[in-house]
Design an enzyme around this catalytic site. Structure first.
Site, PDB file in Angstrom:
ATOM      1  N   SER A   1      33.230  59.778  46.316  1.00 48.14           N
ATOM      2  CA  SER A   1      32.605  59.761  47.650  1.00 48.14           C
ATOM      3  C   SER A   1      32.989  58.509  48.438  1.00 48.14           C
ATOM      4  CB  SER A   1      31.083  59.899  47.558  1.00 48.14           C
ATOM      5  OG  SER A   1      30.488  58.702  47.124  1.00 48.14           O
TER       6      SER A   1
ATOM      7  N   ARG B   1      45.479  49.289  27.123  1.00 45.40           N
ATOM      8  CA  ARG B   1      45.240  48.865  28.498  1.00 45.40           C
ATOM      9  C   ARG B   1      46.531  48.378  29.165  1.00 45.40           C
ATOM     10  NH1 ARG B   1      40.665  48.104  30.632  1.00 45.40           N
ATOM     11  NH2 ARG B   1      39.659  47.718  28.645  1.00 45.40           N
TER      12      ARG B   1
ATOM     13  N   ASP C   1      38.428  39.702  40.586  1.00 42.82           N
ATOM     14  CA  ASP C   1      39.095  38.648  39.823  1.00 42.82           C
ATOM     15  C   ASP C   1      39.088  39.067  38.357  1.00 42.82           C
ATOM     16  OD1 ASP C   1      36.588  38.106  38.869  1.00 42.82           O
ATOM     17  OD2 ASP C   1      36.384  36.163  39.858  1.00 42.82           O
ATOM     18  N   GLU C   2      39.275  38.115  37.457  1.00 40.88           N
ATOM     19  CA  GLU C   2      39.467  38.523  36.072  1.00 40.88           C
ATOM     20  C   GLU C   2      38.159  38.823  35.336  1.00 40.88           C
ATOM     21  OE1 GLU C   2      42.293  35.441  35.206  1.00 40.88           O
ATOM     22  OE2 GLU C   2      43.475  36.398  36.783  1.00 40.88           O
TER      23      GLU C   2
ATOM     24  N   HIS D   1      30.429  47.708  44.306  1.00 37.60           N
ATOM     25  CA  HIS D   1      29.449  47.744  43.226  1.00 37.60           C
ATOM     26  C   HIS D   1      28.073  48.039  43.821  1.00 37.60           C
ATOM     27  CE1 HIS D   1      27.814  46.947  39.298  1.00 37.60           C
ATOM     28  NE2 HIS D   1      26.879  46.212  39.884  1.00 37.60           N
TER      29      HIS D   1
ATOM     30  N   MET E   1      36.578  53.407  36.608  1.00 34.74           N
ATOM     31  CA  MET E   1      35.781  52.999  35.454  1.00 34.74           C
ATOM     32  C   MET E   1      36.620  52.306  34.380  1.00 34.74           C
ATOM     33  SD  MET E   1      32.947  53.853  36.616  1.00 34.74           S
ATOM     34  CE  MET E   1      31.813  53.680  35.233  1.00 34.74           C
TER      35      MET E   1
END
Ligand code: GRF
Length: 200
Positions: free
Chosen positions: A13, A65, A141-142, A109, A90
């Site tokens: 959305s 990853r 950022d990390e 978020h 996600m």
């Protein structure tokens, strides 16, 4: 004109709201170059196809990853993406991924960060009993849900709310906040002082 790359994993959305704003000329400096999902069944992919945008599936399942991030970054670079927008993506980005797009990755978020990072932020806020909830668009950022804040929107928590009604009220503001943040970031007329985004 700047190229946006949207990364998502689900419903889509926030992506749809961005795409509608772009189509309506409300994000005048941008076009959506590609929509990438790591999940084959993401609703956002069907929306992208319906809107005539490139919907690229790069499955993450069973991959390290590093390998998956490499594929995604290559796809973004191939399309000359200027700004990466995480919209319900996600997956945690590796530090290497973040370094490929310095200050050019946004995330949304569903809480007023730094409160309630992580999963199910609206449920966390509801259960905590906060009276004001909201959403945050921030640079990535990390660390998880952590980079400098670009836009925040607050919403009241009502006595009559359920987790679902609160999440819906936050989501409405997410859709407004993301377009605002993209427009602000694309102006490039701001500085980051410590963590603070300051308009010039
Ligand atoms: C939103 O609540 C967003 O804040 C969070 O994930 C959810 C994605 O929803 N990061 P949608 O897929 O954009 O509808």
């Amino acid at each position: 004109m700047k190229n946006l790359g949207i990364l998502l994993s689900g419903r889509g959305s926030n992506f749809e709201a961005i795409a509608k704003n772009v189509a309506a000329g409300k994000i005048p400096e941008a076009r959506i170059a590609v929509v990438i999902s790591n999940e084959p069944d993401a609703g956002g992919m069907a929306i992208a196809q319906r809107m005539g945008l490139e919907a690229l599936l790069i499955p993450s399942k069973g991959k390290q990853r590093q390998e998956h991030d490499g594929e995604v970054v290559a796809a973004l670079h191939q399309r000359n993406v200027d700004l990466v927008c995480l919209a319900g993506y996600m997956r945690l980005l590796s530090p290497w991924f973040v370094q490929q797009f310095p200050r050019r990755i946004l995330n949304i978020h569903p809480s007023l960060l730094p409160a309630f990072p992580g999963l199910e932020a609206q449920e966390q806020a509801f259960a905590y009993g906060v009276k004001i909830a909201g959403c945050t668009v921030h640079f990535v950022d990390e660390e998880l849900d952590h980079g400098p804040i670009v836009v925040q929107k607050a919403v009241p928590v009502l006595e009559t709310d359920t987790e679902g009604s609160l999440a819906a009220r936050i989501l409405e503001q997410e859709h407004i906040a993301y377009a605002e943040a993209i427009n602000l970031v694309l102006t490039e007329s701001f500085d980051i002082a410590g963590r603070r985004l300051v308009r010039r």
